[in-house]
Design a protein around this motif. Structure first.
Motif, PDB file in Angstrom:
ATOM      1  N   UNK A   1       0.828  -1.207   0.000  1.00  8.87           N
ATOM      2  CA  UNK A   1       0.000   0.000   0.000  1.00  8.87           C
ATOM      3  C   UNK A   1       0.864   1.258   0.000  1.00  8.87           C
ATOM      4  N   UNK A   2       1.989   1.223   0.687  1.00  6.14           N
ATOM      5  CA  UNK A   2       2.812   2.419   0.868  1.00  6.14           C
ATOM      6  C   UNK A   2       3.927   2.563  -0.166  1.00  6.14           C
ATOM      7  N   UNK A   3       3.958   1.722  -1.164  1.00  5.62           N
ATOM      8  CA  UNK A   3       5.055   1.803  -2.135  1.00  5.62           C
ATOM      9  C   UNK A   3       5.019   3.139  -2.880  1.00  5.62           C
ATOM     10  N   UNK A   4       6.174   3.619  -3.323  1.00  5.47           N
ATOM     11  CA  UNK A   4       6.239   4.928  -3.992  1.00  5.47           C
ATOM     12  C   UNK A   4       5.403   4.959  -5.271  1.00  5.47           C
ATOM     13  N   UNK A   5       5.025   6.152  -5.637  1.00  3.06           N
ATOM     14  CA  UNK A   5       4.275   6.336  -6.883  1.00  3.06           C
ATOM     15  C   UNK A   5       5.145   5.976  -8.082  1.00  3.06           C
ATOM     16  N   UNK A   6       4.496   5.508  -9.134  1.00  2.99           N
ATOM     17  CA  UNK A   6       5.186   5.226 -10.388  1.00  2.99           C
ATOM     18  C   UNK A   6       4.548   6.087 -11.474  1.00  2.99           C
ATOM     19  N   UNK A   7       5.361   6.973 -12.028  1.00  2.00           N
ATOM     20  CA  UNK A   7       4.851   7.900 -13.053  1.00  2.00           C
ATOM     21  C   UNK A   7       3.624   8.657 -12.553  1.00  2.00           C
ATOM     22  N   UNK A   8       3.677   9.017 -11.282  1.00  2.00           N
ATOM     23  CA  UNK A   8       2.588   9.784 -10.701  1.00  2.00           C
ATOM     24  C   UNK A   8       1.400   8.967 -10.252  1.00  2.00           C
ATOM     25  N   UNK A   9       1.452   7.651 -10.433  1.00  2.00           N
ATOM     26  CA  UNK A   9       0.322   6.785 -10.082  1.00  2.00           C
ATOM     27  C   UNK A   9       0.602   6.108  -8.743  1.00  2.00           C
ATOM     28  N   UNK A  10      -0.358   6.155  -7.849  1.00  2.00           N
ATOM     29  CA  UNK A  10      -0.231   5.475  -6.557  1.00  2.00           C
ATOM     30  C   UNK A  10      -0.555   3.998  -6.754  1.00  2.00           C
ATOM     31  N   UNK A  11       0.453   3.239  -7.153  1.00  2.00           N
ATOM     32  CA  UNK A  11       0.243   1.829  -7.495  1.00  2.00           C
ATOM     33  C   UNK A  11      -0.322   1.057  -6.312  1.00  2.00           C
ATOM     34  N   UNK A  12       0.125   1.406  -5.117  1.00  2.00           N
ATOM     35  CA  UNK A  12      -0.318   0.673  -3.940  1.00  2.00           C
ATOM     36  C   UNK A  12      -1.773   0.860  -3.587  1.00  2.00           C
ATOM     37  N   UNK A  13      -2.448   1.768  -4.256  1.00  2.00           N
ATOM     38  CA  UNK A  13      -3.873   1.963  -3.969  1.00  2.00           C
ATOM     39  C   UNK A  13      -4.750   1.013  -4.776  1.00  2.00           C
ATOM     40  N   UNK A  14      -4.130   0.215  -5.664  1.00  2.00           N
ATOM     41  CA  UNK A  14      -4.893  -0.705  -6.518  1.00  2.00           C
ATOM     42  C   UNK A  14      -4.629  -2.151  -6.121  1.00  2.00           C
ATOM     43  N   UNK A  15      -5.593  -2.984  -6.450  1.00  2.00           N
ATOM     44  CA  UNK A  15      -5.461  -4.428  -6.215  1.00  2.00           C
ATOM     45  C   UNK A  15      -4.365  -4.981  -7.130  1.00  2.00           C
ATOM     46  N   UNK A  16      -3.428  -5.762  -6.591  1.00  2.00           N
ATOM     47  CA  UNK A  16      -2.331  -6.263  -7.429  1.00  2.00           C
ATOM     48  C   UNK A  16      -2.767  -7.432  -8.303  1.00  2.00           C
ATOM     49  N   UNK A  17      -2.119  -7.536  -9.434  1.00  3.18           N
ATOM     50  CA  UNK A  17      -2.281  -8.754 -10.223  1.00  3.18           C
ATOM     51  C   UNK A  17      -1.451  -9.847  -9.557  1.00  3.18           C
ATOM     52  N   UNK A  18      -1.695 -11.118  -9.859  1.00  8.25           N
ATOM     53  CA  UNK A  18      -0.882 -12.180  -9.253  1.00  8.25           C
ATOM     54  C   UNK A  18       0.614 -11.997  -9.509  1.00  8.25           C
ATOM     55  N   UNK A  19       0.979 -11.582 -10.726  1.00  5.03           N
ATOM     56  CA  UNK A  19       2.399 -11.393 -11.034  1.00  5.03           C
ATOM     57  C   UNK A  19       2.986 -10.237 -10.236  1.00  5.03           C
ATOM     58  N   UNK A  20       2.231  -9.154 -10.114  1.00  5.41           N
ATOM     59  CA  UNK A  20       2.711  -8.014  -9.324  1.00  5.41           C
ATOM     60  C   UNK A  20       2.904  -8.408  -7.865  1.00  5.41           C
ATOM     61  N   UNK A  21       1.969  -9.174  -7.345  1.00  4.66           N
ATOM     62  CA  UNK A  21       2.078  -9.582  -5.947  1.00  4.66           C
ATOM     63  C   UNK A  21       3.269 -10.521  -5.754  1.00  4.66           C
ATOM     64  N   UNK A  22       3.489 -11.402  -6.724  1.00  2.00           N
ATOM     65  CA  UNK A  22       4.649 -12.297  -6.620  1.00  2.00           C
ATOM     66  C   UNK A  22       5.941 -11.488  -6.549  1.00  2.00           C
ATOM     67  N   UNK A  23       6.116 -10.533  -7.454  1.00  2.00           N
ATOM     68  CA  UNK A  23       7.344  -9.727  -7.463  1.00  2.00           C
ATOM     69  C   UNK A  23       7.490  -8.916  -6.183  1.00  2.00           C
ATOM     70  N   UNK A  24       6.376  -8.439  -5.664  1.00  2.00           N
ATOM     71  CA  UNK A  24       6.422  -7.662  -4.425  1.00  2.00           C
ATOM     72  C   UNK A  24       6.841  -8.537  -3.244  1.00  2.00           C
ATOM     73  N   UNK A  25       6.203  -9.683  -3.096  1.00  2.00           N
ATOM     74  CA  UNK A  25       6.482 -10.538  -1.942  1.00  2.00           C
ATOM     75  C   UNK A  25       7.813 -11.274  -2.066  1.00  2.00           C
TER      76      UNK A  25
END
Length: 233
Positions: free
Chosen positions: A115-139
């Protein structure tokens, strides 16, 4: 839900992971910062603590139970925008994609980190539900930290279990005398080489002087070995 996930959901619950603390945490930090750790630094008490922590950390490397993944996702849902219900096919996909993520990575800390990850290109990525691949890379970053921890613990125990180096052999009087004789002989040989080199150098200088005398007999003072200027009439 697949049979594999069903079997995993029926697994016996594991003890909660406890992060290293005290001397164990200090030793791990030293290794991570590339400082040397010596056998003498790892006392018997520290060896016992390292083994206990290794057992805990290795258990935590096992994949998480689907129920734990479901609970983690359910707690993430209120923190993000438009989350799906983490059940059925959706849960199965997350379990399959994240099957290599260690159990200890599914924590409140990793959830807040999403949730608290930095913005990417001005987008608050952490405010959105992750895709399975995104969650894998994060965890996986949390999982890799745990894998590194296990590797360091094993390395520290290997250092502690290294056999002590044999004590240097003490020399008796006979061996000391023998070594002195060898050194004396070597010294004599070196002196002989130096003397021979001096003799050759002196002979070479004499030869050069004789050649100069032969070439210019009128300009040479034979007694002093120096040149004499021509007499002007």
């Amino acid at each position: 839900m697949s049979q594999a996930i069903t079997r995993r959901s029926n697994a016996v619950s594991r003890p909660a992971y406890s992060a290293p603390s005290g001397d164990v945490a200090d030793l791990i930090a030293l290794k991570r910062d590339h400082f040397a750790v010596w056998k003498r630094d790892i006392t018997p008490d520290r060896v016992r603590a390292l083994r206990q922590q290794l057992a805990i950390s290795e258990r935590a490397l096992a994949p998480a139970d689907p129920e734990k993944i479901k609970s983690w996702l359910a707690r993430l849902a209120p923190m993000v925008t438009n989350p799906p219900e983490p059940n059925g096919a959706i849960l199965q996909i997350f379990c399959e994609v994240c099957s290599d993520i260690p159990d200890a990575a599914w924590t409140p800390e990793s959830r807040l980190a999403w949730v608290r990850q930095p913005r990417r290109n001005g987008v608050a990525v952490g405010s959105f539900w992750p895709s399975p691949a995104e969650l894998f890379n994060h965890l996986d970053t949390f999982g890799q930290k745990l894998r590194d921890e296990v590797a360091i613990l094993k390395n520290l125990l290997a250092i502690a279990e290294t056999p002590p180096e044999p004590e240097p052999t003490k020399l008796d009087a006979a061996e000391i005398a023998r070594r002195k004789a060898v050194l004396a002989k070597l010294r004599e040989e070196l002196q002989a080489v130096d003397a021979e080199q001096d003799r050759k150098s002196a002979a070479l200088r004499g030869s050069v002087r004789e050649e100069k005398i032969a070439e210019n007999p009128r300009k040479t003072n034979f007694s002093a070995g120096t040149e004499v200027p021509d007499m002007v009439g």
